[in-house]
Design an enzyme around this catalytic site. Structure first.
Site, PDB file in Angstrom:
ATOM      1  N   SER A  49      -9.799   1.109   2.529  1.00 47.40           N
ATOM      2  CA  SER A  49      -8.778   1.986   1.778  1.00 47.40           C
ATOM      3  C   SER A  49      -8.032   1.073   0.973  1.00 47.40           C
ATOM      4  O   SER A  49      -7.267   1.734   0.527  1.00 47.40           O
ATOM      5  CB  SER A  49      -8.295   2.970   2.742  1.00 47.40           C
ATOM      6  OG  SER A  49      -7.322   2.282   3.691  1.00 47.40           O
ATOM      7  N   LYS A  87       0.676  -1.064   0.072  1.00 48.47           N
ATOM      8  CA  LYS A  87      -0.053  -0.260  -0.040  1.00 48.47           C
ATOM      9  C   LYS A  87       0.912   1.217   0.011  1.00 48.47           C
ATOM     10  O   LYS A  87       1.731   1.320   0.623  1.00 48.47           O
ATOM     11  CB  LYS A  87      -0.762  -0.088   1.287  1.00 48.47           C
ATOM     12  CG  LYS A  87      -2.054   1.001   1.294  1.00 48.47           C
ATOM     13  CD  LYS A  87      -2.765   0.873   2.597  1.00 48.47           C
ATOM     14  CE  LYS A  87      -4.175   1.615   2.830  1.00 48.47           C
ATOM     15  NZ  LYS A  87      -4.893   1.426   3.955  1.00 48.47           N
ATOM     16  N   SER A 110     -10.116  -1.238   6.721  1.00 51.39           N
ATOM     17  CA  SER A 110      -9.300  -1.048   5.284  1.00 51.39           C
ATOM     18  C   SER A 110      -8.596  -2.322   5.115  1.00 51.39           C
ATOM     19  O   SER A 110      -8.189  -2.204   3.834  1.00 51.39           O
ATOM     20  CB  SER A 110      -8.453   0.436   5.584  1.00 51.39           C
ATOM     21  OG  SER A 110      -9.330   1.252   5.634  1.00 51.39           O
TER      22      SER A 110
END
Lengths: 487, 97
Positions: A155, A80, A179
């Protein structure tokens, strides 16, 4: 042979160990797949082919020398885009950090490099990890590989989409309010948020420091266990990281579900869940029963207050953490007269709508005259949420339920109404408030839409081992989902 | 509670954000809606509940270390991402006339 990319991480590690394939071949296959699919998918924000091939070559050389290698050695992974990576742009999905080239690696990145993993690039995410659909990324949306008109969840949307679409064998994200678990559920893979304190947060762009925690994504439970094993543990650079010894997550993985007490919170089934999601989750409960587990009725009476408490605490912490983006030390600067105007112009141009909304909300709830009514009250409710779990874990080993009320929704479906988007997190935020480990494992496909549905498992603090074992027992019966055909 | 435009401007000033008139109107509406939703918490009597001030588990405490200097980033490296820097220092607009 079928593409090596169809292998799980564990299988590719075995193929590498036996010399059936080289890291260079595996890495080239992954890079080719990313080139072919990323325009449609939007999972990667940045691909680093040169660095990846260098790391692959080094791995092959280590293997040729006969060195004892970790199962991650030579395996392509993604991160990420909030893990700071030395020499590789790290944006956290925000224009305000565009062009930021970190001068150091965070702890997770250091550990992965030490294990020989090949980092192929940085993955798409909601700006500063604020969102449930990845649509808040400043660099364009990521799509769900099972249906390109739908979101991958957020997310950490890029993390889940890339693993499901066979671009990488695993990835690492963060979970502040769901997330990791939400995108894992939407994309039909396994995602684990570790207990607060289990994995170092040093070198991760902060969103809400009392809620943020790292975790891996993989296509199988075993892959997630292996990934977790390599990054868990104490780090003196993160004062909230725990000194507890790290369990051997593979040792108990295949112990099955016999004798497990699985808590089913009645509050999670009191309406509001899509009937197809509910049926798929209840079918998983029956699988557990058939495997010799006991289903236990438990109550988490403060569940209905969790979203409200979360959307006071998380924005409050965010408003403080995001104060550092002021155009002085890194990232964007918009010069405007004096220093104060420069701050305001920089932040107004650099932040997108969701961080601005949360900064505003957080600033308000921490401001004089409102602090006790909102922030202190929310922190007291956080205590109540945590006590609910303490009570539940007296009578059960894991708590099980849906990850979200619906399967993956369409892009644009919830973007105009922030509160509706926040309510997508109703089943995921209690875990963060209580600082527990949580996991999503595929439990089937939605009866009408065929979209993946994840089962959420929550455990006692630092009991990731039981979560993984419980998830593995289900996976043996229902299996990983077939690969997505859209990309 | 409903936030007025004036309150929104005050919050924006505290947060060092300069909002357009459209953003002020948008956030006044959206933040009011969120604050209305969180009134749900008022149902609970929390007068005797302790505040959860950290997320560490029972028996866990923040791990402190000895106060000894460790290697850190050299100034020229620490400033290399700065929009403006000079000789290992961050350059900012003048604040004293």
């Amino acid at each position: 042979m079928a593409s090596v990319l169809e292998c799980s991480l564990f299988e590719v590690a075995d193929a590498l160990a036996s010399g059936r394939v080289s890291s260079r071949e595996v890495t080239q296959a992954a890079l080719k797949r990313i080139v072919e699919s990323n325009a449609k998918l939007g999972a990667f924000l940045k691909v680093t082919p040169d660095g990846a091939l260098d790391q692959a070559r080094a791995s092959d050389q280590r293997r040729a020398r006969g060195a004892r290698l970790s199962p991650l050695d030579g395996v392509p992974l993604g991160l990420k885009d909030l893990f700071v990576t030395k020499g590789i742009e790290t944006t956290s999905g925000s224009r305000i950090l565009e062009g930021f080239i970190p001068p150091y690696d965070g702890t997770v990145v250091e550990k992965l490099k030490a294990a020989g993993a090949v980092i192929v690039g940085k993955l798409n995410m909601d700006e500063f990890a604020m969102g449930s659909s990845n649509e808040n990324s400043a660099f364009g949306p990521c799509r769900n590989p099972y249906d390109l008109s739908r979101t991958p969840g957020g997310s950490s949307g890029g993390c889940a989409a890339a693993v499901a679409a066979r671009q990488v064998f695993g990835s690492f994200g963060t979970d502040t309010g769901g997330s990791i678990r939400l995108p894992a559920s939407f994309c039909g893979i396994v995602g684990l948020r570790a207990t607060y304190g289990r994995i170092s947060r040093f070198g991760i762009v902060a969103f809400a420091s009392s809620l943020d925690q790292v975790g891996p994504f993989g296509r199988t439970v075993r892959d997630v266990a292996v990934l977790l094993q390599h990054v868990a543990g104490h780090d003196p650079r993160d004062m909230t990281s725990s000194k507890r010894p790290v369990d051997d997550y593979l040792a108990s993985l295949d112990e099955g579900a016999k004798g497990l007490r699985i808590g089913v919170p009645r509050e999670y089934f009191m309406g509001g869940v899509d009937p197809g999601v509910e049926k798929t989750v209840r079918d998983a409960f029956e699988v557990y029963r058939s495997l010799g587990a006991t289903l236990v009725d438990v109550s988490l009476p403060h569940s209905k207050y969790a979203v409200a408490a979360y959307y006071l605490i998380a924005p409050a912490e965010a408003s403080s953490n995001l104060a550092r983006y002021d155009g002085v030390r890194y990232g964007l600067r918009v010069e405007s007269g004096g220093l104060k105007d420069t701050y305001a112009k920089t932040r107004s141009q650099g932040f997108g709508p969701e961080p601005k909304r949360r900064i505003m909300l957080g600033t308000f709830v921490l401001s004089a005259g409102y602090y006790d009514a909102y922030y202190t009250r929310a922190q007291k409710v956080r205590t109540l949420v945590r006590r609910d779990f303490d009570e539940a874990f007296r009578v059960c080993d894991v708590v099980a339920g849906p990850v979200s009320p619906t399967p993956a929704f369409r892009l644009g479906e919830k973007t105009s109404d922030p509160l509706q988007m926040y309510l997508e997190d109703v089943f995921t935020v209690p875990c963060n408030l209580a600082a527990l480990p949580g996991l999503s494992v595929p439990c089937g496909r939605h009866p009408q839409s065929g979209l993946p549905v994840g089962l959420q498992l929550l455990g006692r603090p630092f009991d990731e081992g039981t979560l993984l074992r419980t998830a593995r027992a289900l996976e043996r019966e229902v299996g990983p989902l077939p690969r997505p055909t859209c990309v | 509670m409903a936030l007025s435009l004036e309150e929104v401007r005050k919050i924006a000033a505290l947060a060092r954000l300069s909002l357009s008139p459209e953003e002020e109107t948008l956030y006044a509406g959206q933040l009011s809606e969120i604050l209305e939703y969180v009134r749900l918490l008022e149902e609970l009597d929390v007068s005797s509940v302790v505040t959860m001030t950290h997320a560490l588990g029972d028996g866990e405490s923040a791990s402190l270390r000895e106060d000894v200097p460790l290697p850190s980033l050299a100034p020229e490296i620490a400033t290399e991402n700065a929009p403006a820097s000079e000789a290992g220092l961050f350059r900012v607009p003048r604040i004293i006339e």
